[in-house]
Design a protein around this motif. Structure first.
Motif, PDB file in Angstrom:
ATOM      1  N   ARG A 194       0.848  -1.190   0.000  1.00  0.00           N
ATOM      2  CA  ARG A 194       0.000   0.000   0.000  1.00  0.00           C
ATOM      3  C   ARG A 194       0.885   1.242   0.000  1.00  0.00           C
ATOM      4  O   ARG A 194       1.852   1.321   0.762  1.00  0.00           O
ATOM      5  N   SER A 204      -6.727  -3.264  -4.211  1.00  0.00           N
ATOM      6  CA  SER A 204      -7.215  -4.021  -3.053  1.00  0.00           C
ATOM      7  C   SER A 204      -6.647  -5.435  -3.067  1.00  0.00           C
ATOM      8  O   SER A 204      -6.388  -5.991  -4.140  1.00  0.00           O
ATOM      9  N   LEU A 242     -13.631  -0.597   2.012  1.00  0.00           N
ATOM     10  CA  LEU A 242     -12.469  -0.018   1.337  1.00  0.00           C
ATOM     11  C   LEU A 242     -11.698   0.961   2.225  1.00  0.00           C
ATOM     12  O   LEU A 242     -10.884   1.747   1.733  1.00  0.00           O
ATOM     13  N   LEU A 267      -8.108   1.274   1.760  1.00  0.00           N
ATOM     14  CA  LEU A 267      -7.718   1.700   0.416  1.00  0.00           C
ATOM     15  C   LEU A 267      -7.773   3.226   0.303  1.00  0.00           C
ATOM     16  O   LEU A 267      -7.478   3.795  -0.743  1.00  0.00           O
TER      17      LEU A 267
END
Lengths: 435, 324
Positions: free
Chosen positions: B108, B122, B273, B276
């Motif tokens: 990430r 993801s 999410l 994210l």
């Protein structure tokens, strides 16, 4: 204080030479001086090579111990200044006057290093003066309020301390060498300051207390904007009130703690009964804080989260248990607060509790969105923070040996004062003016 | 308070030693002066607050303010937007073909000093086997906490949409970074004397010339759309209404943190999410809270004034108890 530095310091000379008075340097003081020296060197390193070279700060953790300890905690622990001034000068509790000057000195030095700490942490420290430029002001900013209040209060503290310098040097200004010619003018300036400040000192004392209340509380508002990044146990719109009440609570313990340390260090008999008297107030301030803290947790419905808060519960219980509940018991028990070891332990606990409150809010219970991020202060960060604390101790020790701050350390001055004719109206004439 | 009274007897006996060295100072006027000067102090506080309260209102936003709509269902993770962003903002970048390097998706990433936007993928895939790709950058909040936090006005909310940064005002306190609810600000810790906050400014240098932001311009699948915030919100809701099976019924950024200028559509619920780049946020900006506390406490300087008056009164009342 530059004036005081330029003046020859017979007090220190005497302190260094005479057997009757304590020496400045003891093995302990040498150790503190070493910490200060290392801190100073690392501080220069930071100023020359930047934050990246000397800190472990990241985008996820933009604030580290320089803000958490030097600034947020430093301001809290300097609260002895305004709380003692309130007791002795606003409420005229004359028996506590001997505690005013040491507390004032602590506040003055403490805030000086708060300002230095801020400067150290600023990426563009050379642009610090922008804060003083009205065209730059952005009054929605809580930090703006804190900055303006701290700057103003620091000036007020220097003014409040000026009478102590005057008392020591009026009629005794002896500048070295050619500067001797300035003896007269300097003396006249000091006399003028003494006469003028005496008339207006109450204004500065009131202003000092107002400014303290304003920024001690705003320091709490500061982290409200961090939203969910600050854990729910601490994230509350009542954070400013809690910070203010915790500042009220830590003022007297800090004065007691320092008095015991200073008197022991100088081999003086100590101020036991005065300190016990002061300790009587602590359960009231701590109790108020505790009540608001619990009411806030209950009202927000997070009280029920305490059993399964894990790490956060531990931090909260440590903060409130050690820092608030146990000291309330100690100081509310007459048999305990009459004894110096208990006074010392209780005060140390309150101090630890307030330190923990500030650190919980600014560091320990601040969780970035990026859960991988960690912050462990670099050794250089720790060195600077330790250096600032050490410098505060060294300056405190030097100043109390030169200027009439601690009553028992200045027996000749005290005798002089006792001989002076009583003038009750002058009682509130100076923050440091009466002891 | 009982303890205070208990001390009273002691105090009246103790008497008050005078200030040595200044017996010639008249003692009388000090209390009268004090009342006058407290009034002056209070007046100054009010004056200061009057100045402050002018700035207290949130900046007026243009009804035509611009925004970007991101349709996550269209994004294929080609990362051309990253390249265009770097190119438009003078950040280091390689050749455009390097965008096809998929290895960056293993970890990430956050926007950083040399990269004002990043695309993350993801870990999980949906029923059709496709992962979600999300481009993240400064969200350009409607009521930005960074702007509210900045004490020297280096962060500004432009009425036309973007949140901008002016290094010439900045003192480097990094309070904006503490305040950012999305954690999208980056700091140049490694610059010795002139570190800056780095962030997306919605390519205001391009939009000023009538162009669209670089990322929007390069997007090959029209996942990004630049336009009036009002229009984009309408388009977004129409799209959800037309394809209720495709989209989760929410436009992220419509209300999050008081609303943002970057709006997102997604197939998956945004709750899934969060990591994210879509944290669950209340509908009001945290800045609203701190501003109401700050301006509430100091409204018209009332609280400090009351405190000052109280201290003055206490000072006077207790002084009489001295038996002077």
């Amino acid at each position: 204080m530059s004036a005081a530095i330029a003046i020859r310091l017979p007090g220190l000379d005497r302190a260094l030479r005479s057997e009757a008075r304590p020496h400045y340097f003891t093995p302990g003081v040498w150790a503190v001086a070493a910490v200060a020296a290392i801190g100073g060197a690392v501080w220069c390193w930071r100023m020359l090579f930047g934050l990246g070279a000397t800190t472990n700060l990241t985008n996820a953790y933009p604030w580290g111990i320089w803000i958490g300890i030097d600034v947020a905690t430093g301001v809290a622990l300097a609260a002895g200044g305004f709380t003692t001034a309130f007791l002795a000068h606003i409420l005229h509790r004359e028996r506590y006057h001997p505690l005013v000057r040491p507390a004032l000195l602590t506040a003055m030095l403490g805030y000086t290093f708060v300002a230095l700490g801020v400067m150290t942490d600023l990426g563009r420290f050379w642009a610090m003066w922008h804060v003083m430029l009205p065209t730059m002001w952005q009054p929605n900013s809580v930090l703006f309020e804190v900055a303006i209040c701290v700057m103003t209060y620091l000036s007020v503290l220097y003014i409040e301390f000026l009478p102590v310098v005057c008392e020591r040097f009026v009629g005794r200004v002896h500048l070295p060498g050619r500067l001797r010619l300035l003896d007269g003018p300097v003396d006249r300036v000091l006399r003028f300051a003494q006469a003028t400040l005496g008339r207006f000192m109450t204004i500065f004392i009131v202003a000092g207390i107002m400014l303290s209340c304003m920024h001690q509380s705003s320091l709490g508002t500061l982290m409200v904007i961090a939203g969910g990044k600050l854990h729910a146990f601490w994230q509350t719109p009542f954070l400013p009130l809690l910070f203010l009440l915790s500042a009220f609570s830590v003022g007297f313990p800090m004065v007691i703690f320092e008095s015991i340390l200073a008197h022991r260090s100088f081999g003086l008999p100590g101020e036991g009964h005065v300190l016990s008297g002061l300790a009587k107030f602590i359960p009231f301030t701590l109790g108020t804080y505790l009540t608001v803290k619990i009411a806030d947790l209950a009202a927000r419905g997070v009280l029920t989260d305490i059993p399964d808060g894990g790490y956060y519960t531990a931090m909260l219980l440590l903060e409130v248990g050690v820092g608030v509940v146990i000291p309330i018991i100690i100081f509310a028990t007459p048999g305990l607060r009459a004894r110096t070891p208990w006074l010392f332990a209780g005060s140390a606990m309150v101090i630890a509790g307030v330190v923990l409150l500030r650190l919980n809010v600014f560091l320990f219970c601040y969780s970035p969105l990026d859960t991988r991020a960690v912050y462990r202060p670099a050794w250089t960060e720790i060195a600077v923070t330790a250096g600032f604390i050490a410098m505060t101790v060294l300056l405190y020790r030097a100043i109390v040996m030169i200027l009439p701050v601690i009553e028992q350390l200045n027996a000749p001055h005290a005798a002089h004062r006792a001989a002076a004719s009583p003038a009750p109206n002058r009682a509130h004439a100076g923050a440091g003016g009466v002891s | 308070m009982k303890a205070l009274e208990a001390d009273q007897a002691l105090v009246s006996r103790a008497g008050t030693p005078g200030t040595p060295g200044s017996p010639e100072t008249p003692a009388g006027p000090s209390r009268r002066d004090f009342v006058r000067l407290t009034a002056t102090l209070a007046a100054l506080t009010i004056g200061g607050q009057a100045l402050a309260s002018d700035h207290g209102k949130p900046g007026k936003l243009s009804p035509d303010r611009m925004a970007v709509l991101v349709d996550l269902t269209r994004c294929v993770g080609c990362r051309r937007c990253e390249w265009a962003c770097a190119d438009a903002n003078g950040n280091p970048h390689g050749v455009i073909a390097e965008c096809d390097d998929q290895s960056v998706f293993t970890a990430r990433r956050n926007p950083g000093n040399g990269q004002f936007c990043v695309v993350n993928r993801s870990e999980t895939v949906d029923a059709a086997g496709t992962p979600v790709h999300a481009k993240i950058q400064c969200m350009h909040c409607e009521h930005p906490p960074c702007v509210s936090a900045c004490l020297v006005g280096a962060m500004r909310k432009d009425p036309t949409g973007p949140v901008t940064y002016d290094p010439s005002r900045c003192i480097g306190c990094r309070y904006c970074m503490v305040a950012c609810p999305f954690e999208r600000l980056s700091y140049e810790y490694d610059r010795r004397f002139t570190p800056r906050v780095r962030k997306c400014e919605m390519c205001r240098h391009l939009t000023a010339k009538g162009e669209v932001p670089a990322c929007v311009g390069i997007c090959p699948v029209e996942a990004l759309q630049y336009g009036r915030r009002e229009d984009l919100l309408r388009i977004a809701h129409e799209r959800i209404a037309r394809h209720p099976d495709t989209y989760t019924d929410r436009v992220y950024g419509e209300t999050e943190g008081g609303g943002t200028s970057w709006l997102y559509l997604s197939a998956r619920p945004f709750e899934t999410l969060a990591t994210l780049g879509f944290p669950a946020l209340p509908d009001r900006s945290p800045a609203e809270r701190t501003e109401s506390i700050q301006h509430g406490i100091f409204k018209w300087g009332a609280a400090p004034m009351v405190l000052g008056a109280l201290l003055a009164t206490l000072n006077k009342v207790t002084a009489k108890g001295d038996g002077a």
